[in-house]
Design an enzyme around this catalytic site. Structure first.
Site, PDB file in Angstrom:
ATOM      1  N   LYS A   1     -10.083  -1.984   9.096  1.00  0.00           N
ATOM      2  CA  LYS A   1      -9.127  -1.678   9.616  1.00  0.00           C
ATOM      3  C   LYS A   1      -9.146  -1.028  10.987  1.00  0.00           C
ATOM      4  O   LYS A   1      -9.719   0.032  11.247  1.00  0.00           O
ATOM      5  CB  LYS A   1      -8.083  -0.623   8.844  1.00  0.00           C
ATOM      6  CG  LYS A   1      -6.794   0.089   9.421  1.00  0.00           C
ATOM      7  CD  LYS A   1      -6.541   1.019   8.224  1.00  0.00           C
ATOM      8  CE  LYS A   1      -5.479   2.045   9.072  1.00  0.00           C
ATOM      9  NZ  LYS A   1      -4.715   2.996   8.155  1.00  0.00           N
TER      10      LYS A   1
ATOM     11  N   GLU B   1       0.760  -1.075  -0.169  1.00  0.00           N
ATOM     12  CA  GLU B   1      -0.048   0.220   0.001  1.00  0.00           C
ATOM     13  C   GLU B   1       1.020   1.217  -0.146  1.00  0.00           C
ATOM     14  O   GLU B   1       1.794   1.348   0.952  1.00  0.00           O
ATOM     15  CB  GLU B   1      -0.967   0.026   1.203  1.00  0.00           C
ATOM     16  CG  GLU B   1      -1.659   1.418   1.611  1.00  0.00           C
ATOM     17  CD  GLU B   1      -1.892   1.480   3.027  1.00  0.00           C
ATOM     18  OE1 GLU B   1      -2.048   2.390   3.829  1.00  0.00           O
ATOM     19  OE2 GLU B   1      -2.056   0.349   3.818  1.00  0.00           O
TER      20      GLU B   1
ATOM     21  N   THR C   1      -4.614   5.729   3.032  1.00  0.00           N
ATOM     22  CA  THR C   1      -4.795   7.300   3.373  1.00  0.00           C
ATOM     23  C   THR C   1      -5.997   7.710   2.299  1.00  0.00           C
ATOM     24  O   THR C   1      -5.991   8.805   1.962  1.00  0.00           O
ATOM     25  CB  THR C   1      -3.805   7.988   3.747  1.00  0.00           C
ATOM     26  OG1 THR C   1      -2.632   7.496   4.460  1.00  0.00           O
ATOM     27  CG2 THR C   1      -4.020   9.336   4.514  1.00  0.00           C
TER      28      THR C   1
END
Length: 211
Positions: free
Chosen positions: A131, A41, A71
């Site tokens: 998450k 990522e 993000t």
């Protein structure tokens, strides 16, 4: 999307690259992959993030790794990430619009959640995994507590994971962990010490494989 969730649960580690420079990105990804991590990522607040995602997709494709964007705060960022080739999206926050966009485009979204209410909201909105963040502050004991009633929802623990406590997070019920600087030392990257990056990644992969 189920196959990528299965890959997450099988490989157990997502490498998070934040602030990596474009000129180092491909060699770093190769070093991570050589160490055994298959989910990479790059955060969208990294300069040139979309170029890095596109480059990684071209260089490593589906055979070696899956490439995601992190993000991702809102729908506009999600569109940028998917257009660049992101195969999964990870957020520090819960945005149902982003989840819906991911479902429409066949891109899994693993949103950031802290409370049981957020976790269930994300799951009902279509997130296959969430998450749990920030684990560095909440700790693995918090994860163990919320996993008891929410054991049907796969949880990716992010923040605060290191070699000494990674086992605690998995025993607490994490299906995988997200790791940044403790997995990939950017000082080593900038010095061209990619072998050290690979060896460090391999240490975590070896431990995770036994859990």
């Amino acid at each position: 999307m189920g196959s990528l969730l299965e890959m997450l649960q099988q490989h157990k580690i997502v490498a998070i690259l934040r602030g990596i420079e474009l000129q180092h990105a491909d060699a770093t990804a190769k070093a991570i992959i050589d160490g055994g991590v298959r989910l990479l990522e790059v955060t969208m607040n990294t300069d040139g993030a979309t170029s890095i995602i596109n480059s990684w997709r071209s260089s490593f494709g589906d055979g070696e790794a899956r490439i995601g964007a992190g993000t991702v705060l809102d729908i506009d960022m999600a569109k940028e990430a998917v257009a660049a080739g992101a195969q999964f999206i990870i957020s520090p926050n819960l945005d149902e619009d982003v989840i819906r966009y991911g479902i429409e485009h066949g891109v899994p979204v693993w949103p950031g959640c802290m409370t049981p209410t957020e976790i269930v909201r994300a799951w009902k909105a279509g997130a296959e995994a969430v998450k749990v963040f920030p684990m560095g502050t909440l700790g693995w004991k918090y994860l163990a507590e919320i996993r008891a009633p929410l054991d049907r929802i796969p949880m990716l623990a992010t923040g605060g994971v290191d070699l000494d406590n990674i086992g605690d997070y998995f025993r607490a019920g994490a299906c995988a962990v997200g790791m940044g600087g403790k997995l990939v030392n950017l000082d080593w990257v900038r010095a061209g010490e990619y072998e050290r990056v690979t060896e460090r990644v391999r240490q975590f992969v070896d431990v995770a494989a036994k859990l």
